[in-house]
Design an enzyme around this catalytic site. Structure first.
Site, PDB file in Angstrom:
ATOM      1  N   ALA A 108       0.832  -1.207   0.000  1.00 59.32           N
ATOM      2  CA  ALA A 108       0.000   0.000   0.000  1.00 59.32           C
ATOM      3  C   ALA A 108       0.871   1.265   0.000  1.00 59.32           C
ATOM      4  O   ALA A 108       1.951   1.254   0.590  1.00 59.32           O
ATOM      5  CB  ALA A 108      -0.906   0.002   1.226  1.00 59.32           C
ATOM      6  N   CYS A 115      12.977   4.348   1.091  1.00 60.08           N
ATOM      7  CA  CYS A 115      13.173   5.759   0.753  1.00 60.08           C
ATOM      8  C   CYS A 115      13.887   6.434   1.932  1.00 60.08           C
ATOM      9  O   CYS A 115      13.406   7.419   2.479  1.00 60.08           O
ATOM     10  CB  CYS A 115      11.864   6.448   0.392  1.00 60.08           C
ATOM     11  SG  CYS A 115      10.597   6.362   1.664  1.00 60.08           S
TER      12      CYS A 115
HETATM   13  C1  LIG Z   1       7.069   2.110   1.909  1.00 60.58           C
HETATM   14  S1  LIG Z   1       5.436   1.623   2.172  1.00 60.58           S
HETATM   15  C2  LIG Z   1       5.063   0.781   0.673  1.00 60.58           C
HETATM   16  C3  LIG Z   1       4.749   1.691  -0.480  1.00 60.58           C
HETATM   17  C4  LIG Z   1       4.200   0.948  -1.685  1.00 60.58           C
HETATM   18  N1  LIG Z   1       5.076  -0.122  -2.105  1.00 60.58           N
HETATM   19  C5  LIG Z   1       3.948   1.870  -2.856  1.00 60.58           C
HETATM   20  O1  LIG Z   1       4.797   1.980  -3.737  1.00 60.58           O
HETATM   21  O2  LIG Z   1       2.884   2.495  -2.868  1.00 60.58           O
HETATM   22  C6  LIG Z   1       5.586   0.303   3.283  1.00 60.58           C
HETATM   23  C7  LIG Z   1       4.301  -0.420   3.565  1.00 60.58           C
HETATM   24  O3  LIG Z   1       4.610  -1.533   4.397  1.00 60.58           O
HETATM   25  C8  LIG Z   1       3.525  -1.721   5.259  1.00 60.58           C
HETATM   26  N2  LIG Z   1       3.961  -2.548   6.395  1.00 60.58           N
HETATM   27  C9  LIG Z   1       4.152  -2.202   7.683  1.00 60.58           C
HETATM   28  N3  LIG Z   1       4.500  -3.267   8.415  1.00 60.58           N
HETATM   29  C10 LIG Z   1       4.533  -4.323   7.562  1.00 60.58           C
HETATM   30  C11 LIG Z   1       4.793  -5.711   7.721  1.00 60.58           C
HETATM   31  N4  LIG Z   1       5.115  -6.228   8.906  1.00 60.58           N
HETATM   32  N5  LIG Z   1       4.708  -6.498   6.628  1.00 60.58           N
HETATM   33  C12 LIG Z   1       4.387  -5.996   5.419  1.00 60.58           C
HETATM   34  N6  LIG Z   1       4.125  -4.689   5.216  1.00 60.58           N
HETATM   35  C13 LIG Z   1       4.199  -3.866   6.274  1.00 60.58           C
HETATM   36  C14 LIG Z   1       3.116  -0.317   5.645  1.00 60.58           C
HETATM   37  O4  LIG Z   1       1.808  -0.298   6.166  1.00 60.58           O
HETATM   38  C15 LIG Z   1       3.261   0.404   4.322  1.00 60.58           C
HETATM   39  O5  LIG Z   1       2.046   0.397   3.634  1.00 60.58           O
END
Ligand SMILES: C[S@@+](CC[C@H](N)C(=O)[O-])C[C@H]1O[C@@H](n2cnc3c(N)ncnc32)[C@H](O)[C@@H]1O
Length: 304
Positions: A113, A234
């Site tokens: 997300a 990032c």
């Molecule tokens: C950097 S963002 C990803 C952005 C996305 N790839 C995009 O390009 O729109 C990282 C995501 O990892 C999720 N996240 C947090 N803890 C996580 C976990 N334990 N496993 C997988 N995802 C996780 C967060 O909620 C967040 O949506």
């Protein structure tokens, strides 16, 4: 008041041209639009925006990326509402280009997300094959699903596992771990010297490196033999970047591969504080705002 020079002082030793870097993070960024080639073409979007008085330059990096100088609210234009493009930082879009999924493949996006990269992967795959887009945070899963629908994506199924516990029974040709991170690459200072950043408070780290290492290892463990895995953040912090890659190299038979797109970047660090990293770390990319005109990113490309 926090300035770039004080906030990033610990990194001055490894960020090349540190004063140019600080100037860049205090300069408004050119807007980048990723044209949704499932709905239209870059030429059509360019013509529509030029017709409204915008200065549009195609990026030399990829045909679907358009740079628009004087556009401050890209989400408000009719073309955005029609799903003709998705506003996305240039360096964020590079991540999917580096993973380079092919139509028909089985792909996993472990931290998906709000779906900028999932939707880009889907368009690179011409909506063919399957992407499993995983996101554990319920509210963010809704944003992901909204964006996929809005952009006409039809080859994605969503799941809601914590990525480090993602099931091992399915193996993927390509895996993306776009890990939760401290987001330092998104920090900007406005003309009044106020810091603007998208994510956590300055300096907040939680226990991110531990989670990042677990996610990267799980990403490797769901990779098919010969498959490709990208780890991206990032942020500039070596504890969230090179140290995470180092941990994977020590725990799994992973191969770090060179990245071959024609984009200005710096190599991964050979060392940081008391830590020395694997010599192959030079294959990682550190993307800095003064080199790319975009947000800071780190990318490592792995082959199983
Ligand atoms: C950097 S963002 C990803 C952005 C996305 N790839 C995009 O390009 O729109 C990282 C995501 O990892 C999720 N996240 C947090 N803890 C996580 C976990 N334990 N496993 C997988 N995802 C996780 C967060 O909620 C967040 O949506």
């Amino acid at each position: 008041m926090s300035t770039c020079e004080t906030v990033f002082a610990p990194y001055a030793a490894f960020i090349p041209s540190f004063s140019a870097f600080c100037t860049a993070v205090q300069t408004p960024r050119t807007c980048c639009l990723r044209v949704n080639t499932l709905r239209t073409t870059p030429e059509v979007v360019q013509a529509l925006l030029v017709g409204q008085g915008y200065d549009v330059t195609p990026s030399p990096i990829a045909a679907e990326l358009l740079l628009v100088d004087n556009l401050s609210h890209p989400g408000r234009l009719r073309e955005a509402l029609l799903g003709y493009y998705h506003p996305q930082a240039l360096t964020s879009a590079l991540v999917s280009l580096i993973l380079a999924p092919q139509p028909g493949e089985l792909v996993c996006d472990l931290c998906a997300a709000p779906g900028s990269k999932t939707s880009h992967l889907a368009q690179l795959m011409h909506n063919q094959g399957v992407i499993v887009a995983n996101e554990p945070v319920y509210e963010r899963l809704s944003m992901l699903e909204y964006n996929l629908k809005h952009l006409g994506i039809s080859n994605v199924v969503t799941t809601r596992y914590t990525g480090q516990n993602f099931p091992l029974r399915c193996k993927f040709a390509r895996v993306l771990v776009d890990a939760p991170c401290s987001g330092e690459g998104t920090y900007r200072w406005d003309t009044q010297g106020r810091v603007r950043h998208a994510r956590r408070a300055l300096g907040t780290l939680d226990d991110l490196p531990r989670l990042q290492k677990q996610l990267f290892v799980r990403g490797f463990d769901v990779l098919a033999p010969g498959g490709s895995l990208i780890y991206a953040t990032c942020t500039y912090n070596p504890a969230e970047n090179e140290a995470v890659v180092q941990a994977l190299l020590e725990q799994r038979p992973a191969t770090l591969q060179p990245i071959t797109l024609p984009v200005p970047h710096s190599p991964g660090l050979p060392q940081w504080k008391e830590h020395t990293y694997d010599a192959r770390m030079q294959h990682c990319w550190r993307l800095y705002p003064h080199q790319t005109g975009s947000v800071g990113f780190f990318v490592a490309s792995i082959r199983a």
